[in-house]
Design a protein around this motif. Structure first.
Motif, mmCIF file in Angstrom:
data_model
loop_
_atom_site.group_PDB
_atom_site.id
_atom_site.type_symbol
_atom_site.label_atom_id
_atom_site.label_comp_id
_atom_site.label_asym_id
_atom_site.label_seq_id
_atom_site.Cartn_x
_atom_site.Cartn_y
_atom_site.Cartn_z
ATOM 1 N N THR A 44 0.846 -1.197 0.000
ATOM 2 C CA THR A 44 0.000 0.000 0.000
ATOM 3 C C THR A 44 0.883 1.249 0.000
ATOM 4 O O THR A 44 1.741 1.399 0.872
ATOM 5 C CB THR A 44 -0.924 0.024 1.218
ATOM 6 O OG1 THR A 44 -1.837 -1.075 1.124
ATOM 7 C CG2 THR A 44 -1.711 1.316 1.274
ATOM 8 N N HIS A 46 0.567 5.449 0.008
ATOM 9 C CA HIS A 46 -0.339 6.564 0.260
ATOM 10 C C HIS A 46 0.096 7.759 -0.596
ATOM 11 O O HIS A 46 1.133 8.367 -0.336
ATOM 12 C CB HIS A 46 -0.312 6.942 1.736
ATOM 13 C CG HIS A 46 -0.692 5.813 2.651
ATOM 14 N ND1 HIS A 46 -1.989 5.468 2.887
ATOM 15 C CD2 HIS A 46 0.069 4.935 3.354
ATOM 16 C CE1 HIS A 46 -2.030 4.432 3.712
ATOM 17 N NE2 HIS A 46 -0.792 4.088 4.008
ATOM 18 N N HIS A 60 -5.030 6.086 -1.941
ATOM 19 C CA HIS A 60 -4.035 5.017 -1.879
ATOM 20 C C HIS A 60 -4.043 4.194 -3.157
ATOM 21 O O HIS A 60 -5.052 4.115 -3.849
ATOM 22 C CB HIS A 60 -4.317 4.031 -0.742
ATOM 23 C CG HIS A 60 -4.705 4.636 0.562
ATOM 24 N ND1 HIS A 60 -6.003 4.910 0.919
ATOM 25 C CD2 HIS A 60 -3.950 5.009 1.613
ATOM 26 C CE1 HIS A 60 -6.038 5.427 2.132
ATOM 27 N NE2 HIS A 60 -4.808 5.498 2.579
#
Length: 769
Positions: A44, A46, A60
């Motif tokens: 992930t 951001h 994201h």
């Protein structure tokens, strides 16, 4: 190669074969070797917002792909811990930037830690039954193409890595590959990316940059010049001759598959395609895996870029001091779109180190393009806005700040031998003054196409305000004092049927600022007081309704300066708040081609200099992303006949006029299109000044039928008949001697969506004296 060579392969090896170099010797045997151990994995990332703030909106990519140093995985405590830190915002990430010196061999060992097995379907991606190998492909450097190309080409080996449990044995021996590249020249920036599933992985961010440095150069951390830098987008480079410069890498990616959390959204896809895997324009954008979407800034658009109102953006903050050697390196890592980079208050040579090439303030990029911008030492202290300046790029957050300090900072040592402070400007002995008014006006683009929501700049002339487009003139070496009067009553209404931006739900709900400004390119000025914007920590230099402000700019060199309202970068330019300043030679005087009187405004002029031929000038301001209506009827918007794409939607014009080839427009039967006409004689010197105020990301080109011109200032050779790579913010001048009597068409080269929408006009060459 993951196995023992056959006898036939071994017989074809070069003497002393090395990993990544078996069949072709790419470097001298004594070349020094620099090694990087890399990992490719996913997690992930951001792009926007603080994931630790439960009340903030965040954007994201939950399946971001990236290259990272193996040491960083180890230092984090392993792969799973590394991914957890990313997901929870404890660790930040940017596209990998590594460096090597000219003359070095670069040895990169890539280990594949991507998940094995199928990939599940998402709003953006179709389900993949398996994930193929992943590689490391590059450009420009020398390598053995059979085994270090990072791809699968022809009869070459598949030079890539598989995940551990896809191979014959679950062993790191089978999920690592070593690449050997020779840096035989100082190439500036070189793109790195996967070449096995690029259409998928690059959208998710799998690209990086190799910065090639001069022989003997070393690179250190910007805030500690004693600490060697392992990797990173910002560095101080110390060269063998004792000089130093700041190196700043900005890598843009588009079609990024993002989801939005917060403010009622829970994993809501940002601008998804109509179905997973569709090739339509989709997703969001980011610079160095970060973005600052304007849709999340809110409030008056005049303050979107203000740190005082919204805080510094989360995009890369570039820092330095006036007078330093600053070099911005641009990389487009993905995926489909064209982009245009600008930097407020800055200029650079078209080719670094080539004084015979033109000054620029804009750089066009496409997929895999790179560029070096060696900034002229004319920037003063303050916050300079860098941006990818088309409407969709800005809307989705591709902008940030170059912050130059007027005094030393404890966390940023100045470069050796550089003094801080504002650059010296010439005394204001030669001043040219103009008054410009911003007002609402119905703009008639053609007899049947009008914009009732139009906003225009007009210049005060001897006989009162002149009709647009705004074209001002001055001489090189003069100071410009331009007083802008805002005659708007307040915030104008949004057009309910405007062409939409990517991820924009309702154009009728769009906020349009009532403040206006004049923001110039290429000129020298203090960004803190005369930028025509509200950027970073600078003062607000936009103008509220009913007020006025005087901007002071110095025109150091002849050229074409684009003027735009930066009080609302989304709505104002497409409504018409654009113009041009033509900086003539220091001894030139412009005259009205009809009356013969001296005149310093207007789209046409005859420019005279002592002991030189007169030049007939035509200024063309390119506009797109417009919304026009049939006969001003708000229930009858002109249809986008040729495209629903955000790249092309909306109508086009030159100077508030359009020669659209539309069945309802009588252009083809008229003796003359409504676009600007330049009349001259055979043998006359002609200059066409182009200023691209376009809102869309699509690149343009420009040609004049039956003419060629000198293009030596671009470094591309002497004569051309077309110039390309024109994008939002581009300015160019085409100079030629008019040949052959008759009507010569000037036009875009883009036929089905540009020419058809009105980007053409006439240069009439007459026989009579």
């Amino acid at each position: 190669m993951g196995r023992e060579p056959t006898a036939l392969e071994a017989a074809a090896f070069v003497p002393d074969p090395q990993p990544g170099e078996a069949f072709t010797k790419v470097a001298p045997p004594d070349a020094p070797v620099r090694r990087y151990d890399l990992v490719v994995t996913n997690g992930t990332v951001h792009y926007h917002g603080d994931p630790s703030d439960e009340h903030a909106a965040t954007w994201h990519d939950h399946n971001a792909h990236f290259y990272v140093l193996a040491d960083e995985i180890e230092e984090a405590g392993g792969l799973e811990e590394f991914k957890r830190q990313l997901a929870e915002g404890e660790r930040t990430l940017e596209p990998l930037v590594v460096r090597a010196n000219k003359g070095e061999v670069l040895e990169l060992a890539l280990t594949n830690l991507l998940p094995a097995g199928p990939q599940e379907e998402s709003a953006f991606d179709p389900k993949l039954p398996f994930q193929p190998e992943c590689g490391l492909h590059t450009h420009l450097v020398k390598y053995d193409p059979l085994i270090s190309d990072g791809s699968a080409v022809g009869w070459n080996y598949l030079s890539a890595t598989t995940t551990a449990d896809q191979g014959a044995e679950a062993n790191a021996k089978y999920n690592s590959w070593t690449y050997r590249w020779y840096v035989d020249e100082d190439f500036d920036a070189v793109l790195l990316h996967d070449h096995l599933l690029a259409n998928h992985r690059q959208r998710h961010g799998l690209f990086g940059t190799l910065m090639t440095e001069p022989e003997g150069a070393v690179w250190v951390v910007p805030d500690d010049h004693e600490q060697e830098l392992r990797h990173g987008s910002q560095a101080v480079i110390r060269t063998a001759d004792g000089a130093s410069h700041r190196e700043m890498v900005l890598a843009i990616g588009d079609f990024v598959p993002m989801v939005r959390h917060g403010h009622g959204d829970h994993g809501c896809p940002v601008n998804p395609p109509p179905f997973p895997g569709a090739p339509d324009d989709q997703g969001a954008m980011g610079v160095n895996y970060r973005s600052a979407p304007l849709s999340e800034r809110g409030g008056d658009p005049a303050h979107w870029f203000s740190s005082a109102v919204h805080g510094d953006p989360g995009t890369p903050l570039l820092r330095g001091y006036p007078g330093e050697d600053l070099r911005v390196h641009l990389v487009q890592g993905s995926h489909d779109l064209q982009h245009s980079f600008t930097l407020s208050g800055a200029r650079w040579r078209e080719w670094p180190g080539r004084e015979d090439t033109a000054w620029r303030n804009q750089q066009t990029l496409g997929i895999s393009n790179v560029a070096e911008l060696a900034l002229a030492p004319t920037l003063g202290p303050g916050d300079h806005l860098w941006s990818f300046s088309a409407g969709n790029d800005l809307w989705l957050g591709c902008w940030g700040l170059l912050r130059l300090y007027d005094r030393p900072q404890t966390d940023l040592p100045p470069l050796p031998g550089r003094t801080t402070g504002a650059p010296l400007r010439p005394a204001r002995r030669r001043v040219r003054r103009h008054t410009v008014r911003a007002r609402a006006q119905v703009v008639e683009y053609s007899p049947l196409r009008t914009d009732p929501y139009g906003l225009v700049f007009t210049a005060d002339g001897e006989d009162g305000p002149e009709e647009g487009p705004l074209v001002l003139r001055c001489r090189a070496g003069e100071w410009m004092e331009v007083t802008l009067v805002n005659e708007l009553d307040g915030p104008p209404p949004a057009s309910p049927l405007d062409p939409r931006l990517m991820n924009e739900a309702d154009t009728g709900a769009r906020t349009v600022s009532g403040r206006v400004s004049l923001h110039p390119t290429l000129l020298d000025f203090d960004v803190r007081t005369d930028d025509g914007a509200h950027v970073g920590r600078n003062a607000d230099t936009t103008v509220k309704p009913g007020a006025s402000r005087t901007y002071r700019w110095h025109a150091a060199e002849p050229g074409v300066v684009l003027l735009r309202s930066h009080a609302d970068v989304i709505s104002h330019p497409r409504r018409g708040l654009v113009g041009v300043l033509v900086v003539e030679e220091a001894d030139a005087t412009p005259y009205d081609p009809v009356t013969g009187r001296e005149r310093w405004t207007g789209e046409r002029a005859v420019v005279r200099r002592p002991d030189a031929e007169p030049v007939r000038e035509l200024v063309l301001v390119t506009q797109d992303g417009l919304r026009r209506y049939h006969d001003g009827d708000l229930t009858q918007p002109v249809t986008d006949l040729f495209s629903d794409s955000p790249d092309d939607a909306g109508q086009k014009a030159y100077n508030y006029r359009s020669a659209a080839l539309h069945p309802l427009d009588p252009v083809l039967s008229d003796p003359q299109p409504p676009t600007p006409l330049l009349t001259c004689r055979a043998g006359d010197q002609v200059a066409v000044h182009l200023a691209v105020a376009s809102h869309r990301m699509r690149n343009q080109c420009f040609t004049v039928h039956g003419q060629v011109w000198d293009a030596s200032e671009t470094g591309l050779g002497w004569y051309v008949s077309t110039i390309g790579a024109l994008a939002s913010g581009s300015t160019r001048t085409v100079r030629f001697r008019a040949q052959h009597p008759g009507d010569h068409v000037y036009r875009t080269g883009n036929l089905h969506w540009g020419l058809s929408e009105g980007w053409w006009g006439l240069i009439r060459v007459e026989e009579t004296p």
